[in-house]
Design a protein around this motif. Structure first.
Motif, short mmCIF file in Angstrom:
data_model
loop_
_atom_site.label_atom_id
_atom_site.label_comp_id
_atom_site.label_asym_id
_atom_site.label_seq_id
_atom_site.Cartn_x
_atom_site.Cartn_y
_atom_site.Cartn_z
N ASP A 1 0.84 -1.20 0.00
CA ASP A 1 0.00 0.00 0.00
C ASP A 1 0.88 1.25 0.00
O ASP A 1 0.41 2.35 0.28
N MET A 2 2.16 1.08 -0.35
CA MET A 2 3.12 2.18 -0.41
C MET A 2 3.27 2.61 -1.87
O MET A 2 3.91 1.92 -2.67
N PRO A 3 2.68 3.75 -2.26
CA PRO A 3 2.67 4.15 -3.68
C PRO A 3 4.05 4.46 -4.25
O PRO A 3 4.23 4.43 -5.47
N HIS A 4 5.05 4.76 -3.41
CA HIS A 4 6.38 5.11 -3.93
C HIS A 4 7.21 3.88 -4.31
O HIS A 4 8.23 4.02 -4.96
N LEU A 5 6.78 2.68 -3.93
CA LEU A 5 7.53 1.48 -4.28
C LEU A 5 7.22 1.08 -5.72
O LEU A 5 6.09 1.25 -6.19
N PRO A 6 8.21 0.54 -6.43
CA PRO A 6 7.97 0.16 -7.83
C PRO A 6 6.92 -0.95 -7.95
O PRO A 6 6.87 -1.86 -7.13
N LYS A 7 6.11 -0.83 -8.98
CA LYS A 7 5.09 -1.85 -9.24
C LYS A 7 5.76 -3.08 -9.88
O LYS A 7 6.79 -2.97 -10.52
N ARG A 8 5.11 -4.23 -9.69
CA ARG A 8 5.61 -5.47 -10.28
C ARG A 8 5.22 -5.55 -11.75
O ARG A 8 4.15 -5.11 -12.15
N ASP B 1 -0.27 -7.33 5.64
CA ASP B 1 -0.29 -7.32 7.11
C ASP B 1 1.10 -7.27 7.73
O ASP B 1 1.30 -6.69 8.78
N SER B 2 2.06 -7.91 7.05
CA SER B 2 3.41 -8.04 7.62
C SER B 2 4.42 -7.04 7.04
O SER B 2 5.58 -7.08 7.39
N HIS B 3 3.97 -6.19 6.13
CA HIS B 3 4.84 -5.19 5.48
C HIS B 3 6.00 -5.86 4.74
O HIS B 3 7.10 -5.33 4.68
N MET B 4 5.71 -7.02 4.16
CA MET B 4 6.67 -7.71 3.30
C MET B 4 6.26 -7.42 1.85
O MET B 4 5.14 -6.99 1.58
N ILE B 5 7.19 -7.69 0.93
CA ILE B 5 6.94 -7.39 -0.48
C ILE B 5 7.63 -8.44 -1.34
O ILE B 5 8.65 -8.99 -0.97
N MET B 6 7.03 -8.73 -2.49
CA MET B 6 7.62 -9.70 -3.43
C MET B 6 8.76 -9.05 -4.20
O MET B 6 8.66 -7.90 -4.60
N LEU B 7 9.82 -9.83 -4.43
CA LEU B 7 10.86 -9.38 -5.35
C LEU B 7 10.49 -9.73 -6.79
O LEU B 7 10.90 -9.04 -7.72
N ASN B 8 9.72 -10.79 -6.98
CA ASN B 8 9.34 -11.23 -8.32
C ASN B 8 8.75 -10.07 -9.13
O ASN B 8 7.85 -9.38 -8.67
#
Length: 108
Positions: A37-44, A64-71
């Motif tokens: 939900d962080m708009p500044h992070l790059p989209k996949r 919920d855990s503030h983790m993100i996919m690298l894929n």
């Protein structure tokens, strides 16, 4: 459901101890669902547009855990299907990291 609840508990247990890297076959097809939900992070860049119930549960876990996919977040030549069989192609294997560490990963 039990798997994702157990994983959520483990993430919350180990998160304060340092940076996490979790990878594996989650049987989750996430399609174009957003994992942050962080708009500044790059989209996949998505190669598998299918969403299944495990995919929705996986996305809930990430949010919920503030983790993100690298894929799908680096050089497109590294973005590909992770499961290829006579039944078709899918992305079900992921590497996930805390959102705050995404900048550490440039080639995945």
């Amino acid at each position: 459901v039990e798997f994702f609840e157990t994983l959520r508990t483990q993430i919350m247990l180990f998160y304060p101890l340092g940076d996490l890297i979790i990878c594996g076959d989650f049987n989750a097809r996430t399609g174009n669902l957003s994992d942050t939900d962080m708009p500044h992070l790059p989209k996949r860049q998505v190669v598998d547009s299918v969403v299944n119930s495990h995919g929705r549960q996986f996305i809930d876990l990430l949010l919920d855990s503030h983790m993100i996919m690298l894929n799908g977040r680096s050089d497109p030549k590294y973005n590909n299907f992770t499961s290829i069989s006579t039944l078709g192609r899918a992305v079900v294997d992921y590497v996930i990291v805390p959102q705050s560490t995404l900048a550490y990963f440039s080639n995945f």
